[in-house]
Design an enzyme around this catalytic site. Structure first.
Site, PDB file in Angstrom:
ATOM      1  N   HIS A 441       0.836  -1.198   0.000  1.00  0.00           N
ATOM      2  CA  HIS A 441       0.000   0.000   0.000  1.00  0.00           C
ATOM      3  C   HIS A 441       0.879   1.260   0.000  1.00  0.00           C
ATOM      4  CE1 HIS A 441      -3.455  -2.338   2.266  1.00  0.00           C
ATOM      5  NE2 HIS A 441      -3.362  -2.680   0.996  1.00  0.00           N
TER       6      HIS A 441
HETATM    7  C1  LIG Z   1      -0.476  -7.570  -4.412  1.00  0.00           C
HETATM    8  C2  LIG Z   1      -1.300  -6.388  -3.994  1.00  0.00           C
HETATM    9  C3  LIG Z   1      -2.464  -6.571  -3.265  1.00  0.00           C
HETATM   10  C4  LIG Z   1      -3.226  -5.475  -2.886  1.00  0.00           C
HETATM   11  N1  LIG Z   1      -4.418  -5.697  -2.274  1.00  0.00           N
HETATM   12  C5  LIG Z   1      -5.258  -4.662  -2.057  1.00  0.00           C
HETATM   13  C6  LIG Z   1      -6.571  -4.899  -1.608  1.00  0.00           C
HETATM   14  O1  LIG Z   1      -6.984  -6.040  -1.398  1.00  0.00           O
HETATM   15  N2  LIG Z   1      -7.396  -3.830  -1.426  1.00  0.00           N
HETATM   16  C7  LIG Z   1      -6.959  -2.555  -1.661  1.00  0.00           C
HETATM   17  O2  LIG Z   1      -7.733  -1.622  -1.434  1.00  0.00           O
HETATM   18  N3  LIG Z   1      -5.705  -2.304  -2.090  1.00  0.00           N
HETATM   19  C8  LIG Z   1      -4.864  -3.327  -2.332  1.00  0.00           C
HETATM   20  N4  LIG Z   1      -3.630  -3.084  -2.865  1.00  0.00           N
HETATM   21  C9  LIG Z   1      -3.204  -1.680  -3.092  1.00  0.00           C
HETATM   22  C10 LIG Z   1      -4.034  -0.913  -4.120  1.00  0.00           C
HETATM   23  O3  LIG Z   1      -4.446  -1.732  -5.179  1.00  0.00           O
HETATM   24  C11 LIG Z   1      -3.235   0.304  -4.601  1.00  0.00           C
HETATM   25  O4  LIG Z   1      -2.928   1.117  -3.484  1.00  0.00           O
HETATM   26  C12 LIG Z   1      -3.986   1.160  -5.604  1.00  0.00           C
HETATM   27  O5  LIG Z   1      -4.413   0.395  -6.699  1.00  0.00           O
HETATM   28  C13 LIG Z   1      -3.083   2.313  -6.060  1.00  0.00           C
HETATM   29  O6  LIG Z   1      -3.745   3.075  -7.031  1.00  0.00           O
HETATM   30  P1  LIG Z   1      -2.988   4.227  -7.795  1.00  0.00           P
HETATM   31  O7  LIG Z   1      -3.976   4.872  -8.680  1.00  0.00           O
HETATM   32  O8  LIG Z   1      -2.256   5.063  -6.813  1.00  0.00           O
HETATM   33  O9  LIG Z   1      -1.834   3.505  -8.642  1.00  0.00           O
HETATM   34  P2  LIG Z   1      -1.885   2.273  -9.651  1.00  0.00           P
HETATM   35  O10 LIG Z   1      -3.204   1.598  -9.635  1.00  0.00           O
HETATM   36  O11 LIG Z   1      -0.685   1.467  -9.385  1.00  0.00           O
HETATM   37  O12 LIG Z   1      -1.758   2.984 -11.087  1.00  0.00           O
HETATM   38  C14 LIG Z   1      -0.597   3.548 -11.603  1.00  0.00           C
HETATM   39  C15 LIG Z   1      -0.589   3.287 -13.101  1.00  0.00           C
HETATM   40  O13 LIG Z   1       0.360   4.145 -13.719  1.00  0.00           O
HETATM   41  C16 LIG Z   1       1.090   3.403 -14.690  1.00  0.00           C
HETATM   42  N5  LIG Z   1       2.374   4.096 -14.863  1.00  0.00           N
HETATM   43  C17 LIG Z   1       3.376   4.242 -13.959  1.00  0.00           C
HETATM   44  N6  LIG Z   1       4.362   4.985 -14.472  1.00  0.00           N
HETATM   45  C18 LIG Z   1       3.987   5.327 -15.729  1.00  0.00           C
HETATM   46  C19 LIG Z   1       4.605   6.094 -16.757  1.00  0.00           C
HETATM   47  N7  LIG Z   1       5.803   6.679 -16.593  1.00  0.00           N
HETATM   48  N8  LIG Z   1       3.961   6.222 -17.947  1.00  0.00           N
HETATM   49  C20 LIG Z   1       2.722   5.645 -18.130  1.00  0.00           C
HETATM   50  N9  LIG Z   1       2.103   4.912 -17.184  1.00  0.00           N
HETATM   51  C21 LIG Z   1       2.734   4.764 -15.991  1.00  0.00           C
HETATM   52  C22 LIG Z   1       1.194   2.019 -14.066  1.00  0.00           C
HETATM   53  O14 LIG Z   1       1.508   1.027 -15.010  1.00  0.00           O
HETATM   54  C23 LIG Z   1      -0.193   1.858 -13.460  1.00  0.00           C
HETATM   55  O15 LIG Z   1      -1.115   1.325 -14.376  1.00  0.00           O
HETATM   56  C24 LIG Z   1      -2.810  -4.153  -3.226  1.00  0.00           C
HETATM   57  C25 LIG Z   1      -1.636  -3.976  -3.947  1.00  0.00           C
HETATM   58  C26 LIG Z   1      -0.891  -5.087  -4.346  1.00  0.00           C
HETATM   59  C27 LIG Z   1       0.346  -4.868  -5.153  1.00  0.00           C
END
Ligand SMILES: Cc1cc2nc3c(=O)[nH]c(=O)nc-3n(C[C@H](O)[C@H](O)[C@H](O)COP(=O)(O)OP(=O)(O)OC[C@H]3O[C@@H](n4cnc5c(N)ncnc54)[C@H](O)[C@@H]3O)c2cc1C
Length: 502
Positions: A441
């Site tokens: 997270h």
């Molecule tokens: C194994 C695992 C289990 C988890 N379980 C849970 C759970 O059960 N419940 C829960 O609530 N949370 C869970 N989480 C955490 C949760 O899913 C994340 O905190 C959340 O999805 C983060 O969202 P975000 O929008 O910040 O980033 P992300 O969803 O990671 O999105 C970032 C995106 O940006 C893209 N990106 C990055 N850099 C670039 C770039 N330079 N150019 C273009 N694209 C780029 C990436 O490929 C990605 O698609 C879990 C995480 C993991 C890894």
């Protein structure tokens, strides 16, 4: 060279919400750029299959530097690299957090009363929230034992009151994972989605972000935004991209050969994750848990009917507890997996086991994420400082003692044989140092705040440069008592609100 109204970088939990809503609710031309590719894969669709993504091209898998509090172990931080981002990889638990989390930020527009309607809109609209559909008998027994041991008998544990034990509320719908991409990307006509395109830097002209430069199929491209660029690249990807673009701690940027366009000393600082420790148990005769999950009959059931064990998240039940009675809210999430969560999930010979995860919601330790070079392909240096504070170790010890008490209570006690990890006579302190990981997270690395040096203001605008916002887990001012998918989607929704209101 292409021109849009808005460009959103990263099609993860938050980025899908920003782009989907902007395109769905306005005539604006929106470009969503994602480094990864399609999410049309079994390991995304089949809820129990997501660990199969780990270590593949679907996983950024950044390693931390050696963690001192963990005996210099490195941790691998999994995160999704595909449409849906980490919402296409995660364990699907849906928890919003405590009202104290949001009220504690003390930011106008972000109190629990402000964000509760946004969560309600998400839950009743784009996202589908159910329960883990076919929990094992072991998970039901754990819930009953937790309640018998004094945990509140509340089924609604996703917030704002967290206390309780229940089968996991989850983004699973009709036996399939429901990611943010599924919820928000609906082939909107004014939305262009470009995949396998990694943004290398933001184009900044005269103090204004004009567009982005990205690589696709080995060639560099540029795209321009007449209105704003939103960076939603995740808690590690977003600070990395801002720093590559010259937005960050000036001294550090210069040390890696990047001209500091905006000296923002806290971009990359404040990184927080929930420390997590597993305990494991062998099962009494007659119980199998998920040890037979590779039996082809489960795959057949899923393929034909979207039913059976594969339609579950491995995290089948949760108990939210207060490790000491005097706390104002829960400080731990206990996660029940009816398998050995410490062995390679792809192993074909799973033993009949049960694991309890202890995820610490209010750690004191903070870390940082800083680029090592100006090469966009180089992984950043990630330091979490897990267990850097003694209080965090003490809290984990209290939680392990708490879960042991639940495991010793019926109807759980008669379903397990004995504690394997750490083991009844083991030194818990050493077990914690040797095995603690995080809950995956990562958050708070480009935080919103009211101070002049907070990287973002309370409208998610990046201070020091125009036409740029950040919307993802990095913007969280403090990590909530929650799994971070729901809060990240909420931030994406708020960002869309701000942009649509302009
Ligand atoms: C194994 C695992 C289990 C988890 N379980 C849970 C759970 O059960 N419940 C829960 O609530 N949370 C869970 N989480 C955490 C949760 O899913 C994340 O905190 C959340 O999805 C983060 O969202 P975000 O929008 O910040 O980033 P992300 O969803 O990671 O999105 C970032 C995106 O940006 C893209 N990106 C990055 N850099 C670039 C770039 N330079 N150019 C273009 N694209 C780029 C990436 O490929 C990605 O698609 C879990 C995480 C993991 C890894």
């Amino acid at each position: 060279m292409a021109a849009y109204d808005f460009i959103v970088v990263g099609a993860g939990s938050a980025g899908c919400a920003v782009a989907g809503r902007l395109a769905g609710e306005s005539p604006a031309k929106v470009l969503l750029i994602e480094a990864g590719g399609s999410d049309r894969r079994l390991s995304v669709r089949v809820p129990l299959a997501s660990p199969r993504q780990w270590g593949t091209a679907l996983d950024w898998a950044y390693d931390t530097d050696p963690e001192q509090g963990l005996g210099n172990r490195r941790l691998t931080l999994h995160s999704g690299r595909m449409l849906g981002g980490t919402s296409a990889m995660n364990a699907m638990a849906w928890v919003k957090g405590s009202d104290l989390d949001y009220d504690g930020w003390r930011l106008p527009g972000w109190s629990w009363n402000d964000v509760a309607p946004v969560f309600a809109r998400i839950e009743q609209g784009p996202m589908r929230i159910g329960r883990v559909p076919y929990p094992d008998e072991l998970s039901d027994r754990f819930v009953a034992a937790a309640r018998a041991a004094g945990v509140a008998a509340d089924d609604d544990i996703s917030g704002p009151v967290l206390d309780g034990a229940a089968i996991t509320p989850a983004t699973i719908h009709k036996g399939e994972r429901w990611s943010a991409a599924r919820g928000y990307l609906n082939h909107q006509k004014n939305l262009t989605v470009v995949t396998k395109a990694q943004v290398h830097r933001l184009i900044i002209r005269n103090g204004r972000v004009a567009g982005v430069e990205y690589r696709r199929r080995g060639r560099m491209h540029q795209a321009f935004a007449d209105r704003e660029v939103v960076v939603s690249a995740g808690a590690l990807g977003t600070p990395k991209l801002l720093q590559l673009s010259g937005i960050g701690p000036a001294d550090h940027l210069r040390s890696v050969g990047i001209a500091a366009l905006v000296d923002s000393p806290r971009v990359g600082l404040g990184l927080t994750d929930h420390p997590h420790v597993w305990t494991t148990w062998s099962l009494a005769p007659g119980f199998v848990g998920l040890s037979d999950m590779t039996n082809p009959k489960w795959l057949l059931q899923w393929v034909l009917h979207r039913r059976g064990k594969l339609a579950n998240s491995g995290v089948e039940a949760l108990a939210h507890i207060r490790s000491t009675a005097d706390l104002p809210a829960c400080d731990f999430q206990l996660m029940v997996v009816p398998a050995d969560a410490t062995v390679d999930a792809n192993s074909l010979k799973l033993q009949p086991r049960l694991s309890v995860g202890h995820s610490y919601w209010t750690p004191r330790s903070r870390g940082n994420v800083l680029i090592r070079s100006s090469d966009p392909d180089a992984p950043p240096a990630v330091r979490l400082n897990v267990l850097g504070e003694r209080d965090d170790v003490d809290a984990l010890i209290r939680a392990v003692e708490f879960s042991r008490a639940i495991m010793a209570t019926e109807p759980m006690a008669s379903a397990v044989e004995r504690e394997l990890l750490p083991g009844a006579d083991a030194d818990i302190d050493a077990h914690i140092r040797d095995t603690t990981i995080t809950t995956f997270h990562p958050a708070c690395s480009v935080a919103m705040g009211g101070e002049a040096d907070s990287p973002l203001d309370d409208r998610l605008r990046v201070r020091g440069v125009d036409n740029l916002r950040v919307a993802d887990a990095s913007a969280l001012p403090r990590i909530p008592r929650a799994n971070t998918n729901a809060p990240s989607i909420m931030i994406g929704e708020r960002c869309a609100d701000f942009l649509l209101a302009r």
